[in-house]
Write a protein that holds these residues in place. Structure first.
Motif, mmCIF file in Angstrom:
data_model
loop_
_atom_site.group_PDB
_atom_site.id
_atom_site.type_symbol
_atom_site.label_atom_id
_atom_site.label_comp_id
_atom_site.label_asym_id
_atom_site.label_seq_id
_atom_site.Cartn_x
_atom_site.Cartn_y
_atom_site.Cartn_z
ATOM 1 N N THR A 1 -15.164 8.931 -1.526
ATOM 2 C CA THR A 1 -14.204 9.701 -2.318
ATOM 3 C C THR A 1 -14.638 9.706 -3.785
ATOM 4 O OG1 THR A 1 -12.788 7.824 -2.882
ATOM 5 C CG2 THR A 1 -12.302 8.950 -0.798
ATOM 6 N N ALA A 2 -13.875 10.375 -4.614
ATOM 7 C CA ALA A 2 -14.154 10.391 -6.057
ATOM 8 C C ALA A 2 -13.568 9.161 -6.743
ATOM 9 C CB ALA A 2 -13.574 11.657 -6.672
ATOM 10 N N LEU A 3 -12.989 8.265 -5.975
ATOM 11 C CA LEU A 3 -12.341 7.071 -6.518
ATOM 12 C C LEU A 3 -13.333 5.930 -6.697
ATOM 13 C CD1 LEU A 3 -9.239 7.077 -4.127
ATOM 14 C CD2 LEU A 3 -9.368 8.041 -6.427
ATOM 15 N N THR A 4 -12.868 4.870 -7.347
ATOM 16 C CA THR A 4 -13.663 3.640 -7.394
ATOM 17 C C THR A 4 -13.439 2.891 -6.082
ATOM 18 O OG1 THR A 4 -11.901 2.288 -8.347
ATOM 19 C CG2 THR A 4 -13.382 3.441 -9.909
ATOM 20 N N VAL A 5 -14.288 1.916 -5.807
ATOM 21 C CA VAL A 5 -14.133 1.102 -4.597
ATOM 22 C C VAL A 5 -12.783 0.397 -4.628
ATOM 23 C CG1 VAL A 5 -15.033 -0.915 -3.365
ATOM 24 C CG2 VAL A 5 -16.615 0.827 -4.211
ATOM 25 N N ARG A 6 -12.371 -0.080 -5.786
ATOM 26 C CA ARG A 6 -11.068 -0.754 -5.909
ATOM 27 C C ARG A 6 -9.930 0.194 -5.520
ATOM 28 N NH1 ARG A 6 -8.818 -5.203 -8.255
ATOM 29 N NH2 ARG A 6 -6.634 -4.988 -8.840
ATOM 30 N N GLN A 7 -9.946 1.415 -6.063
ATOM 31 C CA GLN A 7 -8.895 2.385 -5.743
ATOM 32 C C GLN A 7 -8.906 2.735 -4.251
ATOM 33 O OE1 GLN A 7 -10.296 5.289 -8.533
ATOM 34 N NE2 GLN A 7 -8.786 4.746 -10.097
ATOM 35 N N ASP A 8 -10.096 2.853 -3.686
ATOM 36 C CA ASP A 8 -10.231 3.141 -2.252
ATOM 37 C C ASP A 8 -9.594 2.025 -1.409
ATOM 38 O OD1 ASP A 8 -11.209 5.506 -1.262
ATOM 39 O OD2 ASP A 8 -13.229 4.750 -0.864
ATOM 40 N N ARG A 9 -9.862 0.795 -1.792
ATOM 41 C CA ARG A 9 -9.322 -0.349 -1.037
ATOM 42 C C ARG A 9 -7.806 -0.451 -1.195
ATOM 43 N NH1 ARG A 9 -14.272 -4.769 -1.452
ATOM 44 N NH2 ARG A 9 -15.668 -3.470 -0.227
ATOM 45 N N ILE A 10 -7.305 -0.210 -2.401
ATOM 46 C CA ILE A 10 -5.856 -0.222 -2.616
ATOM 47 C C ILE A 10 -5.201 0.863 -1.763
ATOM 48 C CG2 ILE A 10 -4.032 0.224 -4.323
ATOM 49 C CD1 ILE A 10 -5.311 -2.494 -4.787
ATOM 50 N N ARG A 11 -5.815 2.029 -1.718
ATOM 51 C CA ARG A 11 -5.285 3.130 -0.912
ATOM 52 C C ARG A 11 -5.295 2.774 0.577
ATOM 53 N NH1 ARG A 11 -7.545 9.124 -1.838
ATOM 54 N NH2 ARG A 11 -9.010 8.614 -0.216
ATOM 55 N N ALA A 12 -6.368 2.132 1.024
ATOM 56 C CA ALA A 12 -6.450 1.713 2.428
ATOM 57 C C ALA A 12 -5.374 0.672 2.757
ATOM 58 C CB ALA A 12 -7.838 1.163 2.731
ATOM 59 N N ILE A 13 -5.123 -0.249 1.837
ATOM 60 C CA ILE A 13 -4.075 -1.264 2.055
ATOM 61 C C ILE A 13 -2.710 -0.586 2.173
ATOM 62 C CG2 ILE A 13 -2.835 -3.202 0.980
ATOM 63 C CD1 ILE A 13 -5.602 -3.994 -0.271
#
Length: 161
Positions: free
Chosen positions: A93-105
């Motif tokens: 995605t266009a997100l950071t890895v942190r944002q991706d993981r928060i979204r997955a959580i």
């Protein structure tokens, strides 16, 4: 001069790994019913690992055609944010890895109908065994790792009776 195996004072039957080895039968790819039996925080890997025992899938068998899938164990890894993830761009995605993981959580906690608002929620839920025995639908996929095929839960959601 080496002793004969029969002369060794052990209660061991002769064996041959090369001819007797049988690989663990795999669960076929698909979505199956199960129960969470263990939840473990693995900070060294940055994951929250859910262990699921499949049950309630009568008449479905593993790759050997003999072993029922009920009773088989598989795991789901929920990736948690780690230091430095905010500096890395996600591959997907266009997100950071942190944002991706928060979204997955967030998506996972919604599908499971559990609360994971922060790291303290995880520690408290593990301590109180809040997620043990939750019925789930686990989407299992076989994948190779180190030259061996194994099962992994790719998606998981709370099962509604």
């Amino acid at each position: 001069m080496s002793p004969e195996f029969d002369d060794v004072p052990m209660n061991v039957e002769p064996f041959n790994v090369e001819t007797e080895f049988v690989a663990d039968p795999l669960v076929p790819d698909g979505t199956f019913k199960g129960l969470i039996t263990k939840v473990e925080l693995k900070p060294e890997n940055g994951i929250l690992e859910f262990t699921v025992v499949l049950e309630g899938n009568e008449g479905i068998y593993c790759s050997d055609g003999v072993t029922p899938i009920d009773g088989k164990i598989s795991r789901y890894a929920l990736w948690l944010p780690r230091k430095g993830d905010e500096l890395l761009k996600s591959k997907f995605t266009a997100l950071t890895v942190r944002q991706d993981r928060i979204r997955a959580i967030k998506k996972f906690s919604n599908k499971m109908n559990i609360i994971i608002g922060n790291d303290q929620d995880i520690l408290l839920a593990i301590e109180r065994h809040e997620w043990i025995s939750i019925p789930v639908l686990a989407s299992i996929k076989s994948r190779p790792f180190g030259g061996v095929l194994y099962n992994q839960i790719k998606k998981m959601e709370r099962a509604t009776s």
